[in-house]
Enzyme design. Structure first.
Site, PDB file in Angstrom:
ATOM      1  N   TYR A  79       1.127  11.341  15.163  1.00 44.84           N
ATOM      2  CA  TYR A  79       1.804  10.335  14.323  1.00 44.84           C
ATOM      3  C   TYR A  79       2.378   9.225  15.205  1.00 44.84           C
ATOM      4  CZ  TYR A  79       5.430   8.398  11.197  1.00 44.84           C
ATOM      5  OH  TYR A  79       6.226   7.565  10.452  1.00 44.84           O
ATOM      6  N   THR A 120       0.849  -1.199   0.000  1.00 44.10           N
ATOM      7  CA  THR A 120       0.000   0.000   0.000  1.00 44.10           C
ATOM      8  C   THR A 120       0.887   1.252   0.000  1.00 44.10           C
ATOM      9  OG1 THR A 120      -0.174   0.141   2.419  1.00 44.10           O
ATOM     10  CG2 THR A 120      -1.824  -1.218   1.281  1.00 44.10           C
ATOM     11  N   GLY A 121       0.377   2.304  -0.637  1.00 43.35           N
ATOM     12  CA  GLY A 121       1.113   3.573  -0.675  1.00 43.35           C
ATOM     13  C   GLY A 121       2.485   3.404  -1.291  1.00 43.35           C
ATOM     14  N   SER A 122       2.520   2.841  -2.507  1.00 43.48           N
ATOM     15  CA  SER A 122       3.832   2.489  -3.072  1.00 43.48           C
ATOM     16  C   SER A 122       4.202   3.276  -4.330  1.00 43.48           C
ATOM     17  CB  SER A 122       3.890   0.987  -3.338  1.00 43.48           C
ATOM     18  OG  SER A 122       2.705   0.509  -3.930  1.00 43.48           O
ATOM     19  N   THR A 123       3.538   4.422  -4.546  1.00 42.75           N
ATOM     20  CA  THR A 123       3.919   5.225  -5.716  1.00 42.75           C
ATOM     21  C   THR A 123       5.115   6.116  -5.409  1.00 42.75           C
ATOM     22  OG1 THR A 123       2.288   6.893  -5.097  1.00 42.75           O
ATOM     23  CG2 THR A 123       1.601   5.245  -6.731  1.00 42.75           C
TER      24      THR A 123
HETATM   25  P1  NAD Z   1       5.937   9.197   1.333  1.00 45.42           P
HETATM   26  O1  NAD Z   1       5.051  10.325   1.694  1.00 45.42           O
HETATM   27  O2  NAD Z   1       7.227   9.484   0.642  1.00 45.42           O
HETATM   28  O3  NAD Z   1       5.134   8.134   0.493  1.00 45.42           O
HETATM   29  C1  NAD Z   1       3.901   7.699   0.984  1.00 45.42           C
HETATM   30  C2  NAD Z   1       3.147   6.981  -0.088  1.00 45.42           C
HETATM   31  O4  NAD Z   1       1.884   6.606   0.456  1.00 45.42           O
HETATM   32  C3  NAD Z   1       2.863   7.836  -1.302  1.00 45.42           C
HETATM   33  O5  NAD Z   1       2.976   7.015  -2.449  1.00 45.42           O
HETATM   34  C4  NAD Z   1       1.411   8.267  -1.090  1.00 45.42           C
HETATM   35  O6  NAD Z   1       0.742   8.527  -2.298  1.00 45.42           O
HETATM   36  C5  NAD Z   1       0.857   7.034  -0.421  1.00 45.42           C
HETATM   37  N1  NAD Z   1      -0.346   7.274   0.360  1.00 45.42           N
HETATM   38  C6  NAD Z   1      -0.521   8.179   1.349  1.00 45.42           C
HETATM   39  N2  NAD Z   1      -1.789   8.110   1.794  1.00 45.42           N
HETATM   40  C7  NAD Z   1      -2.407   7.153   1.055  1.00 45.42           C
HETATM   41  C8  NAD Z   1      -3.709   6.624   1.033  1.00 45.42           C
HETATM   42  N3  NAD Z   1      -4.652   7.100   1.855  1.00 45.42           N
HETATM   43  N4  NAD Z   1      -4.015   5.635   0.156  1.00 45.42           N
HETATM   44  C9  NAD Z   1      -3.072   5.149  -0.696  1.00 45.42           C
HETATM   45  N5  NAD Z   1      -1.813   5.629  -0.720  1.00 45.42           N
HETATM   46  C10 NAD Z   1      -1.483   6.621   0.143  1.00 45.42           C
HETATM   47  O7  NAD Z   1       6.179   8.414   2.722  1.00 45.42           O
HETATM   48  P2  NAD Z   1       7.407   7.520   3.231  1.00 45.42           P
HETATM   49  O8  NAD Z   1       8.365   8.399   3.947  1.00 45.42           O
HETATM   50  O9  NAD Z   1       7.885   6.652   2.154  1.00 45.42           O
HETATM   51  O10 NAD Z   1       6.663   6.658   4.365  1.00 45.42           O
HETATM   52  C11 NAD Z   1       6.111   5.392   4.090  1.00 45.42           C
HETATM   53  C12 NAD Z   1       5.810   4.695   5.416  1.00 45.42           C
HETATM   54  O11 NAD Z   1       7.008   4.606   6.192  1.00 45.42           O
HETATM   55  C13 NAD Z   1       4.803   5.461   6.285  1.00 45.42           C
HETATM   56  O12 NAD Z   1       3.948   4.553   6.931  1.00 45.42           O
HETATM   57  C14 NAD Z   1       5.681   6.163   7.283  1.00 45.42           C
HETATM   58  O13 NAD Z   1       5.019   6.423   8.474  1.00 45.42           O
HETATM   59  C15 NAD Z   1       6.790   5.150   7.459  1.00 45.42           C
HETATM   60  N6  NAD Z   1       8.039   5.721   7.965  1.00 45.42           N
HETATM   61  C16 NAD Z   1       8.700   6.648   7.230  1.00 45.42           C
HETATM   62  C17 NAD Z   1       9.887   7.171   7.743  1.00 45.42           C
HETATM   63  C18 NAD Z   1      10.676   8.189   6.985  1.00 45.42           C
HETATM   64  O14 NAD Z   1      11.549   8.824   7.595  1.00 45.42           O
HETATM   65  N7  NAD Z   1      10.478   8.348   5.704  1.00 45.42           N
HETATM   66  C19 NAD Z   1      10.369   6.756   8.985  1.00 45.42           C
HETATM   67  C20 NAD Z   1       9.663   5.806   9.697  1.00 45.42           C
HETATM   68  C21 NAD Z   1       8.496   5.302   9.172  1.00 45.42           C
END
Ligand code: NAD
Length: 262
Positions: A154, A13-16
């Site tokens: 968060y 999920t959320g992999s774009t």
């Molecule tokens: P990002 O914002 O770069 O990417 C998030 C992705 O999720 C995007 O593709 C977005 O379109 C998609 N998305 C968001 N809401 C959505 C929805 N309702 N339905 C479908 N798609 C949805 O985020 P990231 O930094 O890659 O984070 C990904 C995961 O990793 C999150 O759960 C975040 O909490 C976790 N995380 C990130 C970090 C960090 O520092 N980047 C650290 C710890 C945990």
């Protein structure tokens, strides 16, 4: 090492973008058939173009922050075959002082970050149990343990994911289905780039990045953002056939930020 996931259907999920996109790419490289998910067809098309040649990837747009979106994603993915790997990655974050976090913010964060994983997991568990094999991953965060003062809402959702993951693993005892959470530390994704720009408030982004580790994350032992690929490598291993003895665990990929050795 043969990860034993060739041909398995994996939904991320959320992999774009960000960590999810890196997980999708790594799983596809290892031979899984990956379902790429984002909210719009446009974002999916863009990511599919970027991931061309990386393996078998099918895009399904759906907002996993809603019950209807999760049902749509489950229904369309299951047309491709039984879902054998589910990575609950979609998540949102933003810095906001506690006093300014509204009821709507709290509920939205809960829906997107927690309920999405619960609804998606509920949808895949029956067939995983029937088949005697399955992998469910929750992408939590070190913020589940070190609740960040700049976004308490968060942190709340990330701690909740650990409870759901551990509890679900226990209900799936002796079924061949494993459930784990991964706790990334600060990772340089598209979302984090925006987050750091928000923190910089128009100032120098490089300075803000440096100050972030010195002031907000001084316990980081690597004192840098991880790459999304570094997180994806751990997640992909946990999704593999080789990780059958790891379940109910919270695996850290946090650069040592959490000051414990277990
Ligand atoms: P990002 O914002 O770069 O990417 C998030 C992705 O999720 C995007 O593709 C977005 O379109 C998609 N998305 C968001 N809401 C959505 C929805 N309702 N339905 C479908 N798609 C949805 O985020 P990231 O930094 O890659 O984070 C990904 C995961 O990793 C999150 O759960 C975040 O909490 C976790 N995380 C990130 C970090 C960090 O520092 N980047 C650290 C710890 C945990």
């Amino acid at each position: 090492m043969d990860l034993k996931i060739k041909g398995k259907l994996a939904v991320v999920t959320g992999s774009t973008k960000g960590i999810g996109k890196a997980i999708a790419k790594t799983l596809a490289n290892e031979g899984a058939h990956v379902v790429l998910n984002g909210r719009s067809q446009g974002s999916i098309d863009e990511a599919l173009e970027e991931l061309k040649g990386e393996g078998e990837i099918t895009g399904i747009p759906a907002d996993v922050g809603t019950a209807a979106g999760c049902s749509k994603l489950l229904e369309e993915a299951q047309k491709l075959g039984p879902i054998e790997i589910l990575v609950n990655n979609a998540g949102i974050f933003e810095p906001k002082p506690f006093q300014e976090i509204t009821d709507e913010d709290w509920l939205k964060f809960y829906e997107v970050n927690v309920m999405s994983g619960i609804r998606m997991s509920r949808g895949v568990v029956p067939s995983m149990k029937d088949r005697g094999w399955g992998r469910i991953l929750f992408i939590a965060s070190e913020s589940a343990i070190n609740i960040p003062t700049e976004m308490v809402h968060y942190g709340m959702t990330k701690t909740a994911q650990l409870a759901v993951s551990r509890g679900l693993a226990k209900t799936l005892k002796d079924t061949g289905v494993t459930v784990n959470s991964v706790l990334p530390g600060p990772t340089w994704s598209e979302g984090v780039e925006t987050f750091v720009e928000q923190m910089a408030e128009g100032g120098d982004v490089e300075e803000t990045k440096k100050a972030f580790f010195e002031e907000a994350r001084p316990s980081s032992l690597i004192q840098r953002f991880a790459d999304t690929e570094e997180v994806a490598a751990l997640v992909t291993y946990l999704c593999s056939g080789q990780a059958a003895a790891t379940t109910g665990a919270a695996m850290r990929c946090d650069g040592g930020i959490v000051d414990t050795c277990f």
